[in-house]
Design a protein around this motif. Structure first.
Motif, PDB file in Angstrom:
ATOM      1  N   ASP A  22       0.831  -1.198   0.000  1.00 31.96           N
ATOM      2  CA  ASP A  22       0.000   0.000   0.000  1.00 31.96           C
ATOM      3  C   ASP A  22       0.870   1.255   0.000  1.00 31.96           C
ATOM      4  O   ASP A  22       0.581   2.219  -0.711  1.00 31.96           O
ATOM      5  CB  ASP A  22      -0.941   0.004   1.204  1.00 31.96           C
ATOM      6  N   THR A  23       1.932   1.242   0.784  1.00 31.18           N
ATOM      7  CA  THR A  23       2.853   2.388   0.799  1.00 31.18           C
ATOM      8  C   THR A  23       3.498   2.561  -0.568  1.00 31.18           C
ATOM      9  O   THR A  23       3.666   3.689  -1.050  1.00 31.18           O
ATOM     10  CB  THR A  23       3.937   2.194   1.876  1.00 31.18           C
ATOM     11  N   ALA A  24       3.860   1.457  -1.196  1.00 24.54           N
ATOM     12  CA  ALA A  24       4.461   1.539  -2.531  1.00 24.54           C
ATOM     13  C   ALA A  24       3.489   2.158  -3.521  1.00 24.54           C
ATOM     14  O   ALA A  24       3.875   2.995  -4.355  1.00 24.54           O
ATOM     15  CB  ALA A  24       4.883   0.142  -2.996  1.00 24.54           C
ATOM     16  N   LEU A  25       2.202   1.795  -3.430  1.00 31.02           N
ATOM     17  CA  LEU A  25       1.212   2.371  -4.337  1.00 31.02           C
ATOM     18  C   LEU A  25       1.003   3.853  -4.057  1.00 31.02           C
ATOM     19  O   LEU A  25       0.816   4.651  -4.982  1.00 31.02           O
ATOM     20  CB  LEU A  25      -0.120   1.615  -4.212  1.00 31.02           C
ATOM     21  N   VAL A  26       1.008   4.231  -2.781  1.00 28.35           N
ATOM     22  CA  VAL A  26       0.883   5.656  -2.440  1.00 28.35           C
ATOM     23  C   VAL A  26       2.022   6.446  -3.073  1.00 28.35           C
ATOM     24  O   VAL A  26       1.811   7.508  -3.686  1.00 28.35           O
ATOM     25  CB  VAL A  26       0.885   5.851  -0.905  1.00 28.35           C
ATOM     26  N   ALA A  28       4.018   5.560  -5.585  1.00 28.47           N
ATOM     27  CA  ALA A  28       3.946   5.501  -7.047  1.00 28.47           C
ATOM     28  C   ALA A  28       2.890   6.462  -7.561  1.00 28.47           C
ATOM     29  O   ALA A  28       3.080   7.136  -8.587  1.00 28.47           O
ATOM     30  CB  ALA A  28       3.651   4.076  -7.499  1.00 28.47           C
ATOM     31  N   THR A  29       1.762   6.541  -6.855  1.00 31.77           N
ATOM     32  CA  THR A  29       0.710   7.483  -7.239  1.00 31.77           C
ATOM     33  C   THR A  29       1.241   8.903  -7.249  1.00 31.77           C
ATOM     34  O   THR A  29       0.968   9.678  -8.178  1.00 31.77           O
ATOM     35  CB  THR A  29      -0.483   7.383  -6.264  1.00 31.77           C
ATOM     36  N   ALA A  30       2.002   9.273  -6.224  1.00 30.11           N
ATOM     37  CA  ALA A  30       2.552  10.624  -6.149  1.00 30.11           C
ATOM     38  C   ALA A  30       3.440  10.925  -7.353  1.00 30.11           C
ATOM     39  O   ALA A  30       3.412  12.032  -7.904  1.00 30.11           O
ATOM     40  CB  ALA A  30       3.334  10.792  -4.846  1.00 30.11           C
ATOM     41  N   SER A  31       4.215   9.944  -7.779  1.00 26.03           N
ATOM     42  CA  SER A  31       5.089  10.149  -8.944  1.00 26.03           C
ATOM     43  C   SER A  31       4.275  10.298 -10.226  1.00 26.03           C
ATOM     44  O   SER A  31       4.504  11.216 -11.021  1.00 26.03           O
ATOM     45  CB  SER A  31       6.054   8.964  -9.084  1.00 26.03           C
ATOM     46  N   PHE A  32       3.321   9.403 -10.443  1.00 23.14           N
ATOM     47  CA  PHE A  32       2.476   9.500 -11.635  1.00 23.14           C
ATOM     48  C   PHE A  32       1.656  10.791 -11.626  1.00 23.14           C
ATOM     49  O   PHE A  32       1.407  11.384 -12.678  1.00 23.14           O
ATOM     50  CB  PHE A  32       1.527   8.306 -11.712  1.00 23.14           C
ATOM     51  N   ALA A  47      12.899   4.917  -7.248  1.00 23.09           N
ATOM     52  CA  ALA A  47      13.339   5.799  -6.160  1.00 23.09           C
ATOM     53  C   ALA A  47      12.182   6.135  -5.226  1.00 23.09           C
ATOM     54  O   ALA A  47      12.342   6.171  -4.002  1.00 23.09           O
ATOM     55  CB  ALA A  47      13.942   7.078  -6.742  1.00 23.09           C
ATOM     56  N   ALA A  48      11.012   6.365  -5.789  1.00 24.08           N
ATOM     57  CA  ALA A  48       9.855   6.751  -4.979  1.00 24.08           C
ATOM     58  C   ALA A  48       9.396   5.616  -4.075  1.00 24.08           C
ATOM     59  O   ALA A  48       9.005   5.839  -2.920  1.00 24.08           O
ATOM     60  CB  ALA A  48       8.711   7.186  -5.883  1.00 24.08           C
ATOM     61  N   THR A  70      -2.523   1.851  -9.342  1.00 32.60           N
ATOM     62  CA  THR A  70      -2.701   3.132  -8.643  1.00 32.60           C
ATOM     63  C   THR A  70      -4.067   3.734  -8.958  1.00 32.60           C
ATOM     64  O   THR A  70      -4.687   4.346  -8.087  1.00 32.60           O
ATOM     65  CB  THR A  70      -1.592   4.141  -9.004  1.00 32.60           C
ATOM     66  N   LEU A  71      -4.544   3.560 -10.181  1.00 34.33           N
ATOM     67  CA  LEU A  71      -5.881   4.046 -10.520  1.00 34.33           C
ATOM     68  C   LEU A  71      -6.946   3.308  -9.715  1.00 34.33           C
ATOM     69  O   LEU A  71      -7.886   3.925  -9.196  1.00 34.33           O
ATOM     70  CB  LEU A  71      -6.149   3.867 -12.022  1.00 34.33           C
ATOM     71  N   ASP A  72      -6.805   1.998  -9.616  1.00 35.64           N
ATOM     72  CA  ASP A  72      -7.769   1.209  -8.850  1.00 35.64           C
ATOM     73  C   ASP A  72      -7.805   1.671  -7.394  1.00 35.64           C
ATOM     74  O   ASP A  72      -8.885   1.827  -6.805  1.00 35.64           O
ATOM     75  CB  ASP A  72      -7.408  -0.275  -8.903  1.00 35.64           C
TER      76      ASP A  72
END
Length: 221
Positions: A22-26, A28-32, A47-48, A70-72
């Motif tokens: 979940d942290t990884a998706l958070v 990754a979302t910030a980067s996208f 890196a993120a 990340t969209l889901d």
């Protein structure tokens, strides 16, 4: 749309995982969110998230798979936020305004560079060439419109809006206001101006649907 709930999953017993999904998706979302799907490199995602490329591939698949995840997550969190903001025990106008105010809080989380809605801001571009993204964008928008419609139908049942009002049409209008706020936030409109816009939109939505017996009569001269 807006992400209202930040749930941190409980760590399972036994040997700890090398990463928290979940942290990884958070992250990754910030980067996208900042650079879009195309503009975000795998090195930036690595890196993120603090994960090397093989770990990213093993956990999420390729870059596109990670983006779709990340969209889901964003749509799921937005759905939860909508349900909370449109609580049944609140007046309709209060609930609608809570949706817009919470969206603005998210869209302007970085006051120096407001990013607007993650779903609309990033998926709308990719949807033109990626059917999978297009389907997720459409499904996400429809999901949130259904949340508006469900609350409007309840308001009709409770007599907050007239029997002749069309909850489906009103829901489309309420959603259009949310989409406009998302785009205009990213385009540079101020938070204050968008809140004023949302307040007027709520007033018009509720006034147009108010049963005649509850409408205020104009003061006599």
């Amino acid at each position: 749309m807006f992400e209202m709930v930040q749930n941190t999953p409980k760590r399972p017993r036994g040997r700890p995982r090398a990463y928290d999904p979940d942290t990884a998706l958070v992250n990754a979302t910030a980067s996208f969110w900042r650079a879009g799907f195309t503009g975000t490199s795998l090195d930036e995602l690595s890196a993120a998230t603090g994960m090397n490329r093989p770990s990213l591939y093993g956990a999420f698949g390729d870059k596109r798979d990670l983006y779709l995840a990340t969209l889901d997550r964003y749509v799921e969190q937005s759905r939860a936020g909508m349900a909370d903001a449109l609580a049944e025990d609140l007046p309709l106008a209060t609930g609608l305004q809570r949706v817009y105010d919470r969206a603005l809080a998210l869209y302007f989380a970085d006051a120096k560079a407001p990013l607007g809605c993650f779903l609309i801001g990033t998926a709308a571009t990719e949807a033109a060439r990626d059917p999978g993204v297009r389907r997720k964008l459409g499904a996400g928008l429809r999901e949130l419109t259904r949340a508006f419609e469900a609350r409007l139908r309840l308001a009709q049942t409770n007599g907050e809006i007239g029997a002749d009002a069309d909850p489906a049409v009103l829901a489309d209008l309420a959603g259009a206001v949310l989409h406009s706020i998302a785009l205009r936030a990213r385009a540079g409109d101020s938070r204050a101006s968008l809140r004023a816009f949302s307040r007027e939109a709520v007033r018009m939505l509720c006034a147009s649907a108010t049963p005649p017996r509850l409408r205020r009569r104009p003061a006599s001269r």
